[in-house]
Design a protein around this motif. Structure first.
Motif, short mmCIF file in Angstrom:
data_model
loop_
_atom_site.label_atom_id
_atom_site.label_comp_id
_atom_site.label_asym_id
_atom_site.label_seq_id
_atom_site.Cartn_x
_atom_site.Cartn_y
_atom_site.Cartn_z
N GLY A 163 0.95 -1.37 -0.19
CA GLY A 163 0.02 0.30 -0.13
C GLY A 163 0.75 1.30 -0.14
N GLY A 164 0.85 2.01 -0.79
CA GLY A 164 1.58 3.23 -1.04
C GLY A 164 1.57 4.28 0.05
N ASP A 165 0.29 4.31 0.86
CA ASP A 165 0.08 5.12 1.88
C ASP A 165 0.43 4.74 3.42
OD1 ASP A 165 -2.03 3.63 1.86
OD2 ASP A 165 -3.29 5.10 1.70
N THR A 166 1.24 3.50 3.20
CA THR A 166 1.34 2.81 4.51
C THR A 166 2.75 2.78 4.89
OG1 THR A 166 -0.48 1.41 4.04
CG2 THR A 166 1.14 0.66 5.62
N LEU A 167 3.33 2.79 5.92
CA LEU A 167 4.60 2.62 6.76
C LEU A 167 4.36 1.77 7.89
CD1 LEU A 167 6.39 5.79 5.89
CD2 LEU A 167 6.83 3.73 4.85
N PHE A 168 5.44 0.81 8.31
CA PHE A 168 5.62 0.40 9.61
C PHE A 168 6.42 0.59 10.46
CE2 PHE A 168 4.36 -3.45 6.08
CZ PHE A 168 3.16 -3.06 6.26
N TYR A 169 6.15 0.00 11.76
CA TYR A 169 7.07 0.58 12.86
C TYR A 169 8.41 -0.03 12.76
CZ TYR A 169 2.67 1.79 15.23
OH TYR A 169 1.27 2.28 15.84
N GLU A 170 9.29 0.46 13.73
CA GLU A 170 10.58 0.20 13.41
C GLU A 170 11.05 -1.42 13.72
OE1 GLU A 170 12.72 0.84 17.73
OE2 GLU A 170 11.33 2.38 17.51
N ASP A 171 10.23 -2.16 14.07
CA ASP A 171 10.52 -3.83 14.11
C ASP A 171 10.53 -4.42 12.52
OD1 ASP A 171 7.92 -3.76 13.72
OD2 ASP A 171 7.76 -5.65 14.45
N PHE A 172 10.03 -3.60 11.57
CA PHE A 172 9.74 -4.15 10.44
C PHE A 172 11.18 -4.24 9.62
CE2 PHE A 172 9.13 -3.50 5.76
CZ PHE A 172 8.35 -4.53 5.36
N HIS A 173 11.22 -5.50 8.99
CA HIS A 173 12.58 -5.90 8.30
C HIS A 173 11.92 -6.59 7.16
CE1 HIS A 173 15.72 -5.24 11.26
NE2 HIS A 173 14.74 -5.29 12.22
N LEU A 174 12.04 -5.61 5.84
CA LEU A 174 11.38 -6.31 4.66
C LEU A 174 12.24 -7.60 4.26
CD1 LEU A 174 9.60 -6.10 2.34
CD2 LEU A 174 11.47 -4.78 0.94
#
Length: 250
Positions: free
Chosen positions: A120-131
């Motif tokens: 989703g282009g209007d979504t970001l995740f918290y700092e625990d997220f590792h792609l």
């Protein structure tokens, strides 16, 4: 693997908020599509691009937007020659196709027959997220079954179940059911995958998919869905305070 970033929305709620904002710098953002809004100094979508190109293998990235914003995305994409921008052909919010139809348009237009990451282009995740961790988890599932799918979810509060699609999983984290906006007594799960909207409804697609293919869930701490001015402020503030700990730009 290829990636599709869904960016065809018109941001009508946020547009009204920006027009009525007291701060001039926020009013100046009027007309900016949500994925290009500045988050801690970078366009929101750039965090995803940096994370995607940080992997070991090159990845094709497709962005689907609309006629109104296509020029803005193409100007931004001049710095990213590996990114392809395409319009869904609509010019107003009332015409919008919705997430699932946009995804289908991309797949058919580019004859994609490969694993696909949908963002989703209007979504970001918290700092625990590792792609890369998510990609590796998917690859393990895929090696076991090339029909496998993986979605991200996070724990919502009891009084928030009516806002989201709630996934119910078994002991292997395979999704067995998705309930759309259930009341708290209707489900013991609190794992939310996304808000549900009738026209723009990936949750409906997932509900269909889980009865036909193995779909697994992996948990993250939380997400920012930039839909109005309040959520934009929160996302921008969080990234300003945590930019050095975030994994998008590493």
């Amino acid at each position: 693997m290829k990636a599709v970033i869904l960016a065809a929305g018109y941001g009508t709620r946020l547009l009204k908020d920006l027009q009525g904002a007291d701060e001039q710098h926020l009013q100046d953002l009027t007309g900016t599509p949500k994925p290009l809004l500045p988050i801690a100094g970078f366009p929101l979508i750039s965090y995803w691009i940096e994370a995607l190109r940080g992997g070991q293998d090159p990845i094709d990235i497709f962005i689907i937007t609309n006629e109104l914003y296509q020029g803005k995305f193409k100007d931004w994409a001049k710095n990213y020659p590996f990114v392809t921008v395409i319009s869904d052909g609509t010019s107003t919010n009332e015409e919008r196709l919705g997430a699932v139809s946009c995804l289908q348009l991309i797949i058919e237009a580019f004859s994609i027959d490969d694993s696909l990451m949908v963002i989703g282009g209007d979504t970001l995740f918290y700092e625990d997220f590792h792609l890369q961790d998510v990609v590796e988890e998917f690859e393990v599932l895929y090696r076991g079954n090339n029909q496998a799918n993986l979605v991200l979810s996070y724990t919502c509060k009891d009084d928030e179940t009516k806002k989201y699609g709630i996934v119910e999983t078994d002991e292997s984290s395979r999704i067995r059911a998705i309930k759309e906006k259930p009341s708290p007594p209707e489900t013991a799960s609190r794992q939310a995958d996304a808000p549900i909207d009738e026209k723009d409804a990936p949750g409906h697609f997932l509900s269909w998919l889980v009865t036909r293919r193995p779909v697994f869930s992996t948990s993250i701490a939380g997400r920012f869905d930039v839909g109005n001015l309040e959520s934009y402020r929160l996302c921008n503030k969080y990234f300003q305070e945590n930019i050095r700990k975030l994994n998008y730009l590493q």
